[in-house]
Motif scaffolding. Structure first.
Motif, short mmCIF file in Angstrom:
data_model
loop_
_atom_site.label_atom_id
_atom_site.label_comp_id
_atom_site.label_asym_id
_atom_site.label_seq_id
_atom_site.Cartn_x
_atom_site.Cartn_y
_atom_site.Cartn_z
N MET A 1 0.97 -1.24 -0.16
CA MET A 1 0.08 0.05 -0.14
C MET A 1 0.85 1.17 0.09
O MET A 1 1.66 1.59 0.82
CB MET A 1 -0.75 0.03 1.24
N GLY A 34 -2.29 1.89 -7.94
CA GLY A 34 -2.72 0.96 -6.57
C GLY A 34 -3.82 1.68 -6.12
O GLY A 34 -4.86 2.17 -6.54
N ASP A 35 -3.59 2.00 -4.82
CA ASP A 35 -4.47 3.06 -3.96
C ASP A 35 -5.11 4.09 -4.66
O ASP A 35 -6.19 4.51 -4.62
CB ASP A 35 -4.32 3.17 -2.54
N ASP A 36 -4.05 4.95 -5.14
CA ASP A 36 -4.27 6.25 -5.76
C ASP A 36 -5.13 5.95 -7.03
O ASP A 36 -6.23 6.80 -7.28
CB ASP A 36 -3.06 6.98 -6.52
N ARG A 38 -7.34 3.58 -7.53
CA ARG A 38 -8.72 3.04 -6.95
C ARG A 38 -9.33 4.61 -6.66
O ARG A 38 -10.77 4.63 -7.00
CB ARG A 38 -8.74 1.88 -5.89
N ALA A 39 -8.71 5.57 -5.97
CA ALA A 39 -9.37 6.49 -5.19
C ALA A 39 -9.78 7.49 -6.70
O ALA A 39 -10.86 7.91 -6.74
CB ALA A 39 -8.43 7.40 -4.57
#
Length: 84
Positions: A1, A34-36, A38-39
């Motif tokens: 993450m 990654g998480d970015d 998805r955001a």
């Protein structure tokens, strides 16, 4: 993450708030992973849904089969497949 950078957080917040993005912010969002990423996809989905709701057609995405995309303006002959 991964932890989002300040530039990524700022660009995502401005996009979420419906503000215009400058070139650097767009370039930052293009690097999202990654998480970015998805955001970013969640922000894009929410904005799309808001636009559809405002247009009076929630949940209905349309397209036109008669769209002409001028390849002569888009293609820079990088693959050398055709003569564009």
């Amino acid at each position: 993450m991964s932890t989002p950078s300040n530039a990524m957080r700022r660009a995502l917040a401005r996009a979420r708030d419906g503000k215009s993005l400058d070139r650097d912010e767009v370039a930052t969002l293009l690097e999202a992973q990654g998480d970015d990423l998805r955001a970013l996809m969640a922000v894009a989905s929410a904005l799309r849904d808001q636009g559809l709701e405002a247009a009076g057609r929630p949940g209905v995405v349309t397209y036109s089969r008669k769209v002409f995309i001028p390849l002569t303006r888009l293609c820079r002959d990088r693959c050398h497949y055709c003569t564009f």
